[in-house]
Design an enzyme around this catalytic site. Structure first.
Site, short mmCIF file in Angstrom:
data_model
loop_
_atom_site.label_atom_id
_atom_site.label_comp_id
_atom_site.label_asym_id
_atom_site.label_seq_id
_atom_site.Cartn_x
_atom_site.Cartn_y
_atom_site.Cartn_z
N ASP A 201 0.85 -1.19 0.00
CA ASP A 201 0.00 0.00 0.00
C ASP A 201 0.89 1.24 0.00
O ASP A 201 1.62 1.50 0.97
CB ASP A 201 -0.91 -0.01 1.23
CG ASP A 201 -1.90 1.13 1.22
OD1 ASP A 201 -1.48 2.30 1.39
OD2 ASP A 201 -3.11 0.88 1.04
N ASP A 204 0.41 3.70 2.99
CA ASP A 204 0.97 3.18 4.24
C ASP A 204 2.49 3.21 4.22
O ASP A 204 3.12 3.55 5.23
CB ASP A 204 0.48 1.74 4.47
CG ASP A 204 -0.97 1.67 4.89
OD1 ASP A 204 -1.51 2.70 5.32
OD2 ASP A 204 -1.56 0.57 4.80
#
Length: 210
Positions: A201, A204
């Site tokens: 991600d 993230d």
């Protein structure tokens, strides 16, 4: 590579992308690498911007010199991960106007949900670069470009770090007039809609969240 998809295979882009894929790369380095790659991607995405000329004085003489034609470019970041690309794009085009589209992916349906939109004025006369590191399902990107088109903009280029074949196909179906510029075309999406091999991600990894 096609008229719709451009893979920026410059050696520095590929080297930096490998560093970003490595799960051991810390967030601070990840953000810096994304900024650096974004500059290279912007260089390719703006290669054919129209030019005009104006008369200037150099220290030596007067000359007719090339300059960008039309209104200042618009950059549109798809929140939140798109913000990781903004600094690199602005390093290349510091006078650009910046807008934001807030979308999140419903993890159950993989469909985009809009929560924010703020675009520069006069979009109908601007070229726009829409930025988001990951072109996965293509649903959020297509929805963001819908909003940019609703503002009157017709010259739109989509710039991403990684793309999946499914996302490219979705964008081609939804917006065949929008060219995609990416650092790599990866293998596939997994069952959760993440790019494989990918880099996880991007938001993230950038911000140290889970």
């Amino acid at each position: 590579m096609s008229d719709h998809l451009t893979i920026v295979d410059h050696p520095l882009v590929q080297h930096k992308l490998t560093l970003m894929r490595d799960m051991r790369t810390p967030s601070a380095q990840f953000r810096q690498l994304l900024r650096e790659i974004s500059l290279f991607l912007t260089y390719e995405a703006t290669r054919d911007l129209p030019l005009t000329t104006k008369i200037i004085e150099t220290p030596m003489t007067e000359m007719e010199a090339p300059t960008l034609k039309g209104k200042k470019l618009a950059l549109v970041s798809i929140l939140r991960a798109g913000n990781g690309m903004l600094d690199g794009v602005l390093d290349c085009i510091p006078s650009a106007r910046v807008g934001f589209v807030g979308l999140y992916r419903d993890e159950a349906t993989l469909t985009p949900v809009q929560y924010y939109s703020k675009l520069p004025q006069g979009m109908d006369g601007r070229a726009a670069l829409v930025v988001d590191p990951m072109l996965a399902t293509g649903n959020s990107s297509a929805a963001a470009i819908d909003l940019v088109k609703q503002s009157g903009c017709r010259d739109i280029r989509f710039v991403c770090l990684l793309a999946a074949p499914e996302g490219v196909a979705r964008m081609r179906q939804a917006h065949p007039d929008v060219r995609i510029f990416t650092g790599a075309l990866d293998t596939k999406l997994n069952e959760q809609g993440y790019i494989v091999p990918g880099l996880g991600d991007a938001g993230d990894r950038m911000f140290g969240t889970k």
